[in-house]
Motif scaffolding. Structure first.
Motif, short mmCIF file in Angstrom:
data_model
loop_
_atom_site.label_atom_id
_atom_site.label_comp_id
_atom_site.label_asym_id
_atom_site.label_seq_id
_atom_site.Cartn_x
_atom_site.Cartn_y
_atom_site.Cartn_z
N LEU A 135 -103.43 -25.00 88.56
CA LEU A 135 -103.59 -24.25 89.82
C LEU A 135 -102.34 -23.43 90.10
CD1 LEU A 135 -105.27 -27.06 91.95
CD2 LEU A 135 -106.41 -25.11 90.86
N ALA A 136 -101.18 -23.99 89.78
CA ALA A 136 -99.92 -23.26 89.98
C ALA A 136 -99.89 -22.00 89.11
CB ALA A 136 -98.73 -24.16 89.67
N LEU A 137 -100.36 -22.13 87.87
CA LEU A 137 -100.41 -20.97 86.96
C LEU A 137 -101.36 -19.91 87.51
CD1 LEU A 137 -100.56 -22.82 83.52
CD2 LEU A 137 -98.86 -21.08 84.13
N LEU A 138 -102.52 -20.33 87.98
CA LEU A 138 -103.50 -19.35 88.50
C LEU A 138 -102.95 -18.65 89.73
CD1 LEU A 138 -106.80 -21.40 87.99
CD2 LEU A 138 -105.94 -19.51 86.60
N LEU A 139 -102.24 -19.39 90.58
CA LEU A 139 -101.64 -18.76 91.76
C LEU A 139 -100.57 -17.75 91.35
CD1 LEU A 139 -101.16 -18.48 94.78
CD2 LEU A 139 -99.74 -20.54 94.71
N ALA A 140 -99.75 -18.12 90.38
CA ALA A 140 -98.67 -17.22 89.95
C ALA A 140 -99.22 -15.95 89.30
CB ALA A 140 -97.74 -17.95 88.98
N HIS A 154 -100.33 -30.98 94.34
CA HIS A 154 -98.88 -30.75 94.36
C HIS A 154 -98.34 -29.37 93.92
CE1 HIS A 154 -99.09 -35.15 94.48
NE2 HIS A 154 -99.83 -35.09 93.39
N ASP A 155 -98.55 -29.02 92.63
CA ASP A 155 -97.74 -27.97 91.99
C ASP A 155 -97.88 -26.55 92.57
OD1 ASP A 155 -96.65 -29.89 90.39
OD2 ASP A 155 -97.95 -29.48 88.67
N PRO A 156 -99.07 -26.08 92.95
CA PRO A 156 -99.13 -24.71 93.48
C PRO A 156 -98.33 -24.53 94.76
CG PRO A 156 -101.26 -25.81 93.71
CD PRO A 156 -100.41 -26.68 92.83
N THR A 159 -92.03 -8.11 95.20
CA THR A 159 -92.49 -9.06 94.18
C THR A 159 -91.28 -9.81 93.64
OG1 THR A 159 -92.23 -7.55 92.33
CG2 THR A 159 -94.37 -7.53 93.43
N ARG A 160 -91.48 -11.09 93.41
CA ARG A 160 -90.38 -11.91 92.90
C ARG A 160 -90.59 -12.22 91.42
NH1 ARG A 160 -86.82 -12.70 96.24
NH2 ARG A 160 -87.04 -13.55 98.33
N PRO A 161 -89.60 -11.92 90.58
CA PRO A 161 -89.72 -12.35 89.18
C PRO A 161 -89.59 -13.87 89.07
CG PRO A 161 -87.63 -11.19 89.57
CD PRO A 161 -88.37 -11.17 90.86
N VAL A 162 -90.53 -14.46 88.34
CA VAL A 162 -90.62 -15.93 88.26
C VAL A 162 -90.82 -16.36 86.82
CG1 VAL A 162 -92.19 -17.87 88.79
CG2 VAL A 162 -91.49 -16.31 90.62
N ILE A 163 -90.14 -17.45 86.45
CA ILE A 163 -90.48 -18.19 85.22
C ILE A 163 -91.09 -19.50 85.68
CG2 ILE A 163 -89.57 -19.36 83.18
CD1 ILE A 163 -87.19 -17.35 83.25
N LEU A 164 -92.26 -19.84 85.14
CA LEU A 164 -92.92 -21.08 85.53
C LEU A 164 -92.81 -22.08 84.38
CD1 LEU A 164 -94.60 -22.83 87.41
CD2 LEU A 164 -96.59 -21.44 86.87
N ASP A 165 -92.13 -23.18 84.64
CA ASP A 165 -91.94 -24.25 83.65
C ASP A 165 -92.86 -25.40 84.05
OD1 ASP A 165 -90.27 -25.33 81.38
OD2 ASP A 165 -89.90 -26.87 82.89
N CYS A 166 -93.80 -25.77 83.17
CA CYS A 166 -94.88 -26.65 83.64
C CYS A 166 -95.37 -27.60 82.55
CB CYS A 166 -96.04 -25.78 84.14
SG CYS A 166 -96.66 -24.62 82.91
N ILE A 180 -86.82 -19.79 89.09
CA ILE A 180 -87.48 -20.72 88.17
C ILE A 180 -88.28 -21.70 89.02
CG2 ILE A 180 -87.17 -22.55 86.46
CD1 ILE A 180 -84.64 -21.15 85.51
N VAL A 181 -89.59 -21.72 88.78
CA VAL A 181 -90.44 -22.72 89.43
C VAL A 181 -90.72 -23.79 88.39
CG1 VAL A 181 -92.65 -23.18 90.54
CG2 VAL A 181 -91.49 -21.00 90.96
N ALA A 182 -90.40 -25.03 88.71
CA ALA A 182 -90.56 -26.13 87.76
C ALA A 182 -91.57 -27.12 88.33
CB ALA A 182 -89.23 -26.81 87.50
N THR A 183 -92.67 -27.31 87.60
CA THR A 183 -93.71 -28.20 88.10
C THR A 183 -93.96 -29.38 87.16
OG1 THR A 183 -95.47 -26.89 87.08
CG2 THR A 183 -94.86 -26.30 89.35
N GLY A 184 -93.00 -29.62 86.27
CA GLY A 184 -93.08 -30.78 85.39
C GLY A 184 -91.75 -31.49 85.39
#
Ligand code: BDR
Ligand code: CA
Length: 313
Positions: free
Chosen positions: A17-22, A238-240, A2-9, A120-124
């Motif tokens: 959709l990116a949040l739901l996937l994460a 795009h984002d997911p 498992t990868r630790p992730v921070i999602l900035d969106c 860090i995943v950035a979708t914004g």
């Protein structure tokens, strides 16, 4: 793994959709969610993130960040995402509380507290991430990689050569790309290949869950605005894809290439100038996505949404 992730969106239909996937895919450990102004004003993108996390039954810290780009004024994408930033589904109901610190401070704390380096995943727009880079350079070694949805190797969607997230805050994108941390760029050249066809939307509907229905409604709303604004027969999401690239790196193919952000162009401010053929002699500093396994992507997103709490139908 498992990868630790921070999602900035900046939710945003596709950020949702990116949040739901994460949340739904066990290969991601979502440490926290930070929000930024972009698709809509900060209060709206933050509320939308909280509404989606409530839908997903996720208990993660959420912090609001920057309410405008580093330079200039915010220009939102109401033509694509509606007045709320998440028009379409009914997402009324109680939402979790905010963490009570600024997004950049939450990122810093999560990075310091994590045993493993964090992606860090950035979708914004990259305003929050750029501020992290400039404010807390000492924590950057804790950042494993920055995976961003933004830019393109081809043309743009907000200006002829500029993609929305980069055009909204070009200076921030420039800071992030020159942060010294590994960066993966998931641009329109790839995201425009995975289109939410009627069959895709029906598959989410057919899950028979609240989250599946909301996904179908989000994509249906997006289909309407993409048809109206861009004449697309089916919309991209795009984002997911940025999250998918983290949890299963075989989903996208990347090539190392130099990427520069156009900061001063008369007609091209915010363009991502990608040197795919090594013509500039600049070092290849970014992993640029050039291809995507579309069926594998939809399978992965559908499986993650199916794993979320069922909720009211
Ligand atoms: C990007 O811009 C936003 O409107 C979407 O949420 C996505 O992050 C696509 O250009
Ligand atoms: Ca977004």
């Amino acid at each position: 793994m498992t990868r630790p992730v921070i999602l900035d969106c900046d939710p945003g239909h596709d950020d949702a959709l990116a949040l739901l996937l994460a949340v739904g895919d066990p290969r991601v450990r979502l440490l926290g969610v930070t929000t930024v102004a972009g698709n809509q004003t900060l209060d709206k993108t933050t509320r939308n993130a909280l509404r989606i996390l409530a839908l997903a039954g996720a208990d993660v810290p959420v912090a609001a960040g920057c309410d405008r780009p580093l330079v200039g004024e915010l220009s939102v994408a109401a033509d694509i995402h509606g007045a709320s930033g998440l028009d379409g589904p009914d997402l009324d109901g109680p939402v979790p509380d905010l963490a009570g610190v600024h997004a950049v401070e939450l990122m810093r704390r999560l990075l310091v507290d994590s045993v493993e380096p964090v992606t860090i995943v950035a979708t914004g727009p990259l305003t929050n991430v750029a501020l992290l880079v400039r404010t807390y350079p000492e924590v950057l070694p804790r950042v494993r990689r920055i995976v961003l949805m933004g830019g393109s190797t081809e043309r743009g969607n907000t200006t002829p050569y500029g993609e929305f997230n980069i055009v909204t805050d070009p200076e921030a994108a420039d800071i992030v790309l020159r942060s010294g941390r590994p960066v993966t760029m998931i641009g329109l050249n790839v995201t425009h290949q995975a289109l939410a066809t009627a069959e895709v939307i029906a598959a989410f509907e057919n899950l028979g869950t609240r989250a599946g229905a909301v996904c179908a409604e989000l994509m249906t709303f997006f289909a309407g605005t993409y048809r109206l604004v861009f004449g697309f027969e089916h919309p991209p999401v795009h984002d997911p894809i940025a999250v998918a690239a983290v949890l299963d790196p075989s989903i996208v193919t990347t090539v190392p290439a130099p990427v520069a952000i156009e900061l001063t162009g008369t007609h091209t401010r915010g363009a991502t100038v990608v040197d795919l053929h090594g013509r500039t002699g600049r070092p290849p500093d970014t992993d640029v996505a050039v291809a995507i396994d579309v069926p594998a992507f939809w399978h992965l997103l559908l499986t993650a949404v199916a794993a979320l709490p069922t909720g009211r139908p």
